[in-house]
Scaffold this motif. Sequence first.
Motif, short mmCIF file in Angstrom:
data_model
loop_
_atom_site.label_atom_id
_atom_site.label_comp_id
_atom_site.label_asym_id
_atom_site.label_seq_id
_atom_site.Cartn_x
_atom_site.Cartn_y
_atom_site.Cartn_z
N ASN A 1 0.97 -1.64 -0.10
CA ASN A 1 -0.06 0.04 -0.03
C ASN A 1 0.83 0.83 -0.01
O ASN A 1 0.61 2.00 -0.65
CB ASN A 1 -1.17 -0.13 1.39
N ASP A 2 2.09 1.19 0.22
CA ASP A 2 2.32 2.44 0.36
C ASP A 2 3.72 2.53 -0.47
O ASP A 2 3.67 3.95 -0.82
CB ASP A 2 3.47 2.21 1.63
N LEU A 3 4.05 1.39 -1.22
CA LEU A 3 4.22 1.64 -2.69
C LEU A 3 3.17 2.29 -3.53
O LEU A 3 3.88 3.49 -4.37
CB LEU A 3 5.14 0.21 -2.96
N VAL A 4 2.87 2.20 -3.38
CA VAL A 4 1.43 2.31 -4.31
C VAL A 4 1.43 3.92 -3.92
O VAL A 4 1.16 4.54 -4.84
CB VAL A 4 -0.22 1.95 -4.13
N LEU A 5 0.78 4.25 -2.41
CA LEU A 5 0.95 5.40 -2.28
C LEU A 5 2.19 6.49 -2.98
O LEU A 5 2.00 7.58 -3.25
CB LEU A 5 0.94 5.80 -0.81
N GLN A 6 3.14 6.51 -3.02
CA GLN A 6 4.71 7.01 -3.36
C GLN A 6 4.21 6.74 -4.87
O GLN A 6 4.86 7.19 -5.65
CB GLN A 6 5.99 5.68 -3.04
N MET A 7 4.29 5.83 -5.56
CA MET A 7 3.90 5.81 -6.73
C MET A 7 2.83 7.15 -7.09
O MET A 7 3.02 7.48 -8.17
CB MET A 7 3.51 4.48 -8.28
N ARG A 8 1.98 6.67 -7.07
CA ARG A 8 0.93 7.93 -7.16
C ARG A 8 1.85 9.59 -6.24
O ARG A 8 1.05 10.17 -7.53
CB ARG A 8 -0.53 7.84 -6.42
N PHE A 9 2.19 9.14 -6.20
CA PHE A 9 3.00 10.70 -5.96
C PHE A 9 3.80 11.34 -6.84
O PHE A 9 3.22 12.45 -7.28
CB PHE A 9 3.20 10.79 -4.03
N GLN A 10 4.99 10.46 -7.53
CA GLN A 10 6.19 10.67 -8.14
C GLN A 10 4.63 10.70 -9.50
O GLN A 10 4.93 11.90 -9.92
CB GLN A 10 6.20 9.20 -8.74
N ARG A 11 3.66 10.39 -9.58
CA ARG A 11 2.72 11.21 -10.46
C ARG A 11 2.64 12.35 -10.71
O ARG A 11 2.18 12.96 -11.56
CB ARG A 11 1.97 10.13 -11.19
N SER A 12 1.28 12.58 -9.05
CA SER A 12 0.95 13.51 -9.40
C SER A 12 1.19 14.62 -8.57
O SER A 12 0.88 16.17 -8.34
CB SER A 12 -0.49 13.15 -8.66
N GLY A 13 2.89 14.43 -7.65
CA GLY A 13 3.43 15.56 -6.43
C GLY A 13 2.16 15.83 -5.91
O GLY A 13 2.70 16.59 -4.63
N ILE A 14 1.46 14.72 -5.72
CA ILE A 14 0.35 14.68 -4.05
C ILE A 14 0.32 13.68 -3.37
O ILE A 14 0.53 13.12 -4.44
CB ILE A 14 -0.87 15.73 -4.69
#
Length: 144
Positions: free
Chosen positions: A121-134
């Motif tokens: 779950n944290d890796l998914v959050l990190q990947m989403r952050f990389q894409r959106s900056g948020i």
Amino acid sequence: MAAAKEAAGDAHLKTILETGELGSYEMVRLASVIAMAAGSDVIKTSTGKLGVSATPPVALCMAEAIRDHAEQTGRVVGLKLAGGVRTAKQALGYLAIIAETLGTDWLTAERFRFGASTLLNDLVLQMRFQRSGIYPRPADLPVD
């Protein structure tokens, strides 16, 4: 354990040590050595059902036992860390411990793994952050 390995035949035998219950690094090392001597192909910190079993000192202790076993026998034994690896930042620290103790050859799925759904779950959050900056809300992810 040796009987379990014999019964397993060509299948890989993974031994779960439940390190959080062993009480000392000396016992973690001893359990690791016994499991490998009995033929375990992978040693694992925990079922992941207890509070915390994978800690950096435990990972180092088990990695050193694996390194020594490989030097003495020529046999490669894998390591799986479960029970306490929850964030990508923690995982990076464990990767450094493994690389520095066992070498980068161990940083493969055949030799080293995490058992951590919370980490996913944290890796998914990190990947989403990389894409959106948020950083998204953890509540936006599926429940384990």
